[in-house]
Design a protein around this motif. Structure first.
Motif, PDB file in Angstrom:
ATOM      1  N   GLU A 107     -28.365 -20.912 -79.806  1.00 12.17           N
ATOM      2  CA  GLU A 107     -27.607 -21.123 -81.045  1.00 12.17           C
ATOM      3  C   GLU A 107     -28.220 -22.274 -81.829  1.00 12.17           C
ATOM      4  OE1 GLU A 107     -23.286 -20.444 -78.814  1.00 12.17           O
ATOM      5  OE2 GLU A 107     -24.022 -22.453 -79.320  1.00 12.17           O
ATOM      6  N   ILE A 108     -28.241 -22.133 -83.132  1.00 10.19           N
ATOM      7  CA  ILE A 108     -28.531 -23.255 -84.018  1.00 10.19           C
ATOM      8  C   ILE A 108     -27.473 -23.282 -85.108  1.00 10.19           C
ATOM      9  CG2 ILE A 108     -30.167 -21.844 -85.356  1.00 10.19           C
ATOM     10  CD1 ILE A 108     -31.584 -24.452 -86.152  1.00 10.19           C
ATOM     11  N   ALA A 109     -26.930 -24.466 -85.360  1.00 11.15           N
ATOM     12  CA  ALA A 109     -26.071 -24.687 -86.525  1.00 11.15           C
ATOM     13  C   ALA A 109     -26.719 -25.787 -87.351  1.00 11.15           C
ATOM     14  CB  ALA A 109     -24.663 -25.088 -86.109  1.00 11.15           C
ATOM     15  N   TRP A 113     -36.963 -34.335 -90.439  1.00  7.79           N
ATOM     16  CA  TRP A 113     -38.170 -34.389 -89.617  1.00  7.79           C
ATOM     17  C   TRP A 113     -37.862 -34.268 -88.129  1.00  7.79           C
ATOM     18  CZ3 TRP A 113     -41.473 -33.346 -93.072  1.00  7.79           C
ATOM     19  CH2 TRP A 113     -41.350 -33.869 -94.358  1.00  7.79           C
ATOM     20  N   SER A 114     -36.687 -33.768 -87.805  1.00  9.79           N
ATOM     21  CA  SER A 114     -36.305 -33.581 -86.399  1.00  9.79           C
ATOM     22  C   SER A 114     -35.813 -32.154 -86.175  1.00  9.79           C
ATOM     23  CB  SER A 114     -35.198 -34.578 -86.018  1.00  9.79           C
ATOM     24  OG  SER A 114     -35.566 -35.899 -86.291  1.00  9.79           O
ATOM     25  N   PRO A 115     -36.693 -31.164 -86.354  1.00 11.16           N
ATOM     26  CA  PRO A 115     -36.254 -29.780 -86.178  1.00 11.16           C
ATOM     27  C   PRO A 115     -35.953 -29.455 -84.719  1.00 11.16           C
ATOM     28  CG  PRO A 115     -38.631 -29.865 -86.431  1.00 11.16           C
ATOM     29  CD  PRO A 115     -38.131 -31.267 -86.683  1.00 11.16           C
ATOM     30  N   VAL A 116     -35.171 -28.416 -84.500  1.00  7.97           N
ATOM     31  CA  VAL A 116     -34.850 -27.989 -83.147  1.00  7.97           C
ATOM     32  C   VAL A 116     -36.116 -27.660 -82.355  1.00  7.97           C
ATOM     33  CG1 VAL A 116     -33.775 -26.126 -81.806  1.00  7.97           C
ATOM     34  CG2 VAL A 116     -32.523 -27.201 -83.671  1.00  7.97           C
ATOM     35  N   PHE A 154     -29.908 -33.041 -83.973  1.00  3.89           N
ATOM     36  CA  PHE A 154     -31.217 -33.305 -84.561  1.00  3.89           C
ATOM     37  C   PHE A 154     -30.991 -33.869 -85.956  1.00  3.89           C
ATOM     38  CE2 PHE A 154     -31.520 -30.186 -81.304  1.00  3.89           C
ATOM     39  CZ  PHE A 154     -32.712 -30.477 -80.644  1.00  3.89           C
ATOM     40  N   VAL A 155     -31.418 -35.113 -86.154  1.00  6.35           N
ATOM     41  CA  VAL A 155     -31.015 -35.879 -87.330  1.00  6.35           C
ATOM     42  C   VAL A 155     -32.131 -35.938 -88.368  1.00  6.35           C
ATOM     43  CG1 VAL A 155     -30.121 -38.094 -88.136  1.00  6.35           C
ATOM     44  CG2 VAL A 155     -29.532 -37.281 -85.845  1.00  6.35           C
ATOM     45  N   ALA A 168     -22.093 -26.252 -81.321  1.00  6.80           N
ATOM     46  CA  ALA A 168     -23.363 -25.545 -81.189  1.00  6.80           C
ATOM     47  C   ALA A 168     -24.237 -26.117 -80.075  1.00  6.80           C
ATOM     48  CB  ALA A 168     -24.132 -25.611 -82.508  1.00  6.80           C
ATOM     49  N   GLU A 169     -25.051 -25.245 -79.525  1.00  9.82           N
ATOM     50  CA  GLU A 169     -26.085 -25.695 -78.586  1.00  9.82           C
ATOM     51  C   GLU A 169     -27.014 -26.690 -79.277  1.00  9.82           C
ATOM     52  OE1 GLU A 169     -29.653 -23.692 -75.883  1.00  9.82           O
ATOM     53  OE2 GLU A 169     -28.886 -22.654 -77.642  1.00  9.82           O
ATOM     54  N   HIS A 170     -27.534 -26.312 -80.436  1.00 10.93           N
ATOM     55  CA  HIS A 170     -28.389 -27.186 -81.256  1.00 10.93           C
ATOM     56  C   HIS A 170     -27.709 -27.393 -82.602  1.00 10.93           C
ATOM     57  CE1 HIS A 170     -31.186 -24.563 -78.851  1.00 10.93           C
ATOM     58  NE2 HIS A 170     -31.679 -25.733 -78.505  1.00 10.93           N
TER      59      HIS A 170
END
Length: 440
Positions: free
Chosen positions: A249-251, A366-369, A362-363, A338-340
């Motif tokens: 999952e990504i949100a 510049w911090s992609p999953v 992931f903040v 979410a998982e991510h």
């Protein structure tokens, strides 16, 4: 391609919110009924059952259920130099983070002569599941193995499905990664049958000194499909598990300042894992929602796993969720768990600190999953399906047990003896109090 859920102008209870949010439809109970006979087959027939089941489900009958140690070691030689360099760097970064997770023992002097110590002890043996279906995951080898090693686990077994195009052995990069980490106990077994082998052990001869094929483990970790999750549910209690990890999952919580191309690329990056993968954008900006939808068309058409991504994005588990403002968006992502979770907003760090439910956060832009999947140093084995409300991602803690050591001297026990007796009598357990009185 992707649906929209409009929550603007609505005040929802938590129950109503959970009903509105997209989620993959997984029938773990149905899968559990299907895998229960598989668990029993492995438990009863060991190595022979594992070969039969591999032929049935993976389309290949492995010559070696346990991969010979020299084959594992030799796999390193076939690694592409760039992949080897990437794996080496990943191992360094993940090990650095996980080494810092090891908790310290503690000692509390409760009173003179009365001491309670807490020791952290690693489990004896672990089984680490590495998927190998629609994709192969050497990165999951790193995440599982490094966490267990830094916890001090003495015995590690890695399982990964046999591959037709590798002579019934696991993927060669998976084998090479095991070798880089010093793991030589690797099995060409996947699915529910792998979980059964790890939980119960497997009898039967194998060409490894003619010994028992696999000894049972204490903890099983690692992600897998719904059948792996169901098998882990069924053996839980007999052994420990990390979680029933389902599809990824990504949100993304984003405002109008987010780059639509970045957001679309990140949604696609997780959708390519599995047709049931979830991709969710939560935003108060209709303009961003429109731009992301447009960008998705180009990104999906250009990706190698186009059909898989299209299925995932069009599924009921994926959506663009429109909210009144970021405050409402925060409530949505906390409800979703979410998982991510990516935060792509102004003051992203401030919003990230207010998140209460996510496997990993992931903040900023510049911090992609994808960074977390490989080389951030964090662990990518994370709770899915809303389990982030009560569960943590894989880490050193997954392989440790807290054991309390109690040591009182005579005077310290005498000081509380009457109170112990009083509580024992109040609970109707007088023998508890008598066990104290007997010492005086």
């Amino acid at each position: 391609m992707i649906s929209r859920i409009d929550l603007r102008g609505r005040t929802l209870s938590r129950r109503e919110l959970l009903d509105e949010l997209p989620r993959a439809e997984l029938d773990v109970e149905h899968a559990a009924a299907a895998v229960a006979p598989i668990l029993e087959q492995v438990r009863a027939h060991g190595a022979a059952a594992l070969r039969d089941l591999s032929e049935r489900f993976d389309g290949v009958r492995p010559v070696h259920v346990r991969v010979p140690a020299d084959v594992v070691a030799a796999a390193v030689g076939s690694l592409d130099p760039d992949v080897r360099a990437a794996l080496d760097e990943t191992i360094v970064r993940v090990r650095r983070v996980h080494a810092a997770q090891v908790p310290a023992d503690l000692t509390v002097d409760v009173a003179p002569g009365a001491q309670v110590r807490q020791r952290w002890l690693p489990v004896r043996r672990v089984g680490l599941y590495v998927p190998g279906g629609l994709a192969v995951y050497p990165s999951s080898v790193v995440m599982n193995v490094v966490a267990a090693q830094e916890a001090g686990v003495g015995s590690l077994a890695v399982v990964s499905p046999p591959q037709k195009d590798n002579g019934g052995l696991p993927d060669p990069v998976v084998l090479a990664t095991c070798a880089l980490l010093g793991v030589d106990e690797v099995y060409a077994v996947g699915g529910a049958q792998a979980v059964a082998m790890l939980a119960y052990g497997a009898a039967g001869s194998e060409d490894v000194d003619g010994a028992t094929l696999c000894e049972p483990v204490d903890v099983i970790t690692g992600p897998g499909n719904v059948y792996v999750a169901a098998a882990k549910r069924l053996v839980r209690g007999f052994v420990g598990i990390d979680s029933e990890a389902g599809p990824t999952e990504i949100a993304v919580l984003a405002d109008g300042t987010a780059d639509a191309v970045h957001v679309a690329a990140d949604l696609v990056s997780q959708a390519e894992h599995d047709p049931l993968a979830a991709a969710v954008l939560v935003t108060p900006s209709v303009e961003l929602a429109d731009a992301v939808e447009a960008a998705l068309v180009d990104r999906v058409d250009a990706t190698a796993n186009r059909d898989r991504v299209l299925t995932a994005l069009a599924g009921t588990q994926s959506a663009i969720v429109l909210v009144d403002d970021l405050e409402a968006g925060l409530a949505v992502v906390n409800g979703y768990g979410a998982e991510h979770l990516e935060i792509q907003t102004v003051d992203a760090g401030v919003w990230a600190d207010r998140v209460t439910s996510a496997g990993a956060i992931f903040v900023g832009p510049w911090s992609p999953v994808s960074l977390g999947d490989y080389m951030a140093g964090s662990n990518h084995v994370l709770p899915t399906g809303g389990c982030a409300h009560f569960a943590s991602g894989l880490g050193v803690h997954s392989f440790l047990r807290a054991v309390q050591v109690v040591e009182y001297d005579r005077d310290a026990l005498a000081q509380v003896a009457d109170r112990v007796v009083a509580l024992a009598d109040a609970e109707g357990l007088p023998a508890h109090g008598e066990a104290v009185r007997a010492r005086f």
